[in-house]
Design a protein around this motif. Sequence first.
Motif, PDB file in Angstrom:
ATOM      1  N   ASN A 111      -8.942  -7.590  71.678  1.00 22.76           N
ATOM      2  CA  ASN A 111      -8.256  -8.834  72.062  1.00 22.76           C
ATOM      3  C   ASN A 111      -7.320  -8.611  73.250  1.00 22.76           C
ATOM      4  O   ASN A 111      -7.252  -9.446  74.165  1.00 22.76           O
ATOM      5  CB  ASN A 111      -7.461  -9.387  70.875  1.00 22.76           C
ATOM      6  CG  ASN A 111      -8.366  -9.930  69.786  1.00 22.76           C
ATOM      7  OD1 ASN A 111      -9.554 -10.193  70.009  1.00 22.76           O
ATOM      8  ND2 ASN A 111      -7.823 -10.097  68.595  1.00 22.76           N
ATOM      9  N   LYS A 112      -6.610  -7.507  73.233  1.00 20.56           N
ATOM     10  CA  LYS A 112      -5.693  -7.216  74.341  1.00 20.56           C
ATOM     11  C   LYS A 112      -6.466  -7.041  75.646  1.00 20.56           C
ATOM     12  O   LYS A 112      -6.063  -7.563  76.701  1.00 20.56           O
ATOM     13  CB  LYS A 112      -4.878  -5.964  74.022  1.00 20.56           C
ATOM     14  CG  LYS A 112      -3.840  -5.621  75.087  1.00 20.56           C
ATOM     15  CD  LYS A 112      -3.018  -4.415  74.669  1.00 20.56           C
ATOM     16  CE  LYS A 112      -1.980  -4.072  75.739  1.00 20.56           C
ATOM     17  NZ  LYS A 112      -1.177  -2.882  75.340  1.00 20.56           N
TER      18      LYS A 112
ATOM     19  N   ARG B  93      -9.477  -8.249  76.311  1.00 26.54           N
ATOM     20  CA  ARG B  93     -10.018  -9.562  76.675  1.00 26.54           C
ATOM     21  C   ARG B  93      -8.996 -10.382  77.452  1.00 26.54           C
ATOM     22  O   ARG B  93      -9.312 -10.920  78.533  1.00 26.54           O
ATOM     23  CB  ARG B  93     -10.435 -10.313  75.413  1.00 26.54           C
ATOM     24  CG  ARG B  93     -10.898 -11.759  75.647  1.00 26.54           C
ATOM     25  CD  ARG B  93     -10.752 -12.555  74.361  1.00 26.54           C
ATOM     26  NE  ARG B  93      -9.349 -12.644  73.957  1.00 26.54           N
ATOM     27  CZ  ARG B  93      -8.958 -12.881  72.699  1.00 26.54           C
ATOM     28  NH1 ARG B  93      -9.839 -13.043  71.735  1.00 26.54           N
ATOM     29  NH2 ARG B  93      -7.657 -12.959  72.417  1.00 26.54           N
ATOM     30  N   ASP B  94      -7.794 -10.475  76.922  1.00 28.85           N
ATOM     31  CA  ASP B  94      -6.760 -11.282  77.581  1.00 28.85           C
ATOM     32  C   ASP B  94      -6.421 -10.725  78.964  1.00 28.85           C
ATOM     33  O   ASP B  94      -6.228 -11.474  79.927  1.00 28.85           O
ATOM     34  CB  ASP B  94      -5.493 -11.320  76.719  1.00 28.85           C
ATOM     35  CG  ASP B  94      -5.715 -12.071  75.398  1.00 28.85           C
ATOM     36  OD1 ASP B  94      -6.716 -12.809  75.307  1.00 28.85           O
ATOM     37  OD2 ASP B  94      -4.896 -11.898  74.488  1.00 28.85           O
ATOM     38  N   GLN B  95      -6.372  -9.407  79.050  1.00 31.72           N
ATOM     39  CA  GLN B  95      -6.057  -8.767  80.328  1.00 31.72           C
ATOM     40  C   GLN B  95      -7.145  -9.067  81.364  1.00 31.72           C
ATOM     41  O   GLN B  95      -6.841  -9.413  82.515  1.00 31.72           O
ATOM     42  CB  GLN B  95      -5.938  -7.258  80.117  1.00 31.72           C
ATOM     43  CG  GLN B  95      -5.722  -6.452  81.386  1.00 31.72           C
ATOM     44  CD  GLN B  95      -5.766  -4.953  81.106  1.00 31.72           C
ATOM     45  OE1 GLN B  95      -5.452  -4.509  80.004  1.00 31.72           O
ATOM     46  NE2 GLN B  95      -6.163  -4.182  82.102  1.00 31.72           N
TER      47      GLN B  95
END
Length: 386
Positions: free
Chosen positions: A80-81, A83-85
């Motif tokens: 998730n981290k 992906r957001d980045q």
Amino acid sequence: MASSADISLALVAGEVSGDMLAGRLMAGLRPHLPNARFSGIGGPRMIEQGLVSSVPMDTLTVRGLFEVIPRYREIKGIQNKLRDQLIAERPAAFIGADYPGFNLGLEEQLRAAGIPTVHFVSPQIWAWRGGRIKKIKRAVSHMLVIFPFEEQIYRDAGVPVTYIGHPLAEMIPLQPDVAGARRSLGLAGDARVVTVMPGSRMGEIKYLTEPFMRAVRILAQRDPQLKFVMPMAGERQKALFTELAAKAGLSDVPVQLVDGQSHTAIAAADAVLVASGTATLEVALFKKPMVIAYKVFEASWQIMRHMGYMPWIGLPNILSREFVVPEFLQHAARPEALADAVWRQLEDTAGRERLAQRFTDMHHSLLRNSAAESAEAVLRVIGKAT
């Protein structure tokens, strides 16, 4: 038009084999994009090519269906981290190197956000979990495949695809230097050598150390002149192997541990006892007879054995479409059975010659300039093809 200095590419590999594949792809891209920035998650070969890895690759390495459960939250958090980045940074493309459980989910989300995605190495949908082709079609802008028969599967499904050959077929010589390998390992040229490969993943070592070492003990009792070589992928793997062998009372078994040098150890061998996985293809490309074993957590095995579509698990057998080398899975991977199978290969000179010719033909079928062909496919995806 943006210069290569303005181009960023994101890549993720979760295992040693993916690190090797992605490293070669990055090397193929460098002449075309000399100043491109590479970020994501990878191992030493990707880092050598300039990758800035946000976490150590070993953080992602988990084997088996149930083994992932205790670490699901941690790995999902990493996904998730990242992906957001990446959605914020908007790389020219995301390239997932194998590791489909992590990468396909990430690719699906990135592609939905408008970021082109390339997946390097098809999941084994032809062996099990064929329903994943629907998810792949949603997740992947372009698939790179390393086995010839995979190309038609994706064309039929409407997924853009390129067969790039297998990088190992380029890295491994058509005629291995057996004498040189034995000199490198301090082995006599006329020795009979068995190379033992319990795997690079911690789970493989956990389940295969004892049956492999007990098989070695049996073989050593049959012929005290046999030499046994075991390449270890890293210090963590070596420490776990040593601990497990000691707990099982097998520390006295005569095995020469070597750091890395798996290809040297394979080249030196007369026969190989090997964990199922990419290493089985490496052994085939070195034209060596082998015995393949596979063991996992019992609950994982009960699920996986009902999901398989093929009678084979080893890559040499899958590519040959028949059992050219023996496989021993889960409960069948008993020390006596493994030792007997290796012994038969050591004693069967004509069989070794037939296998060598079969594996030579296989080698030719997989030989392409994979770095150049995979790089060209990525350049087409990002609109930079020449």
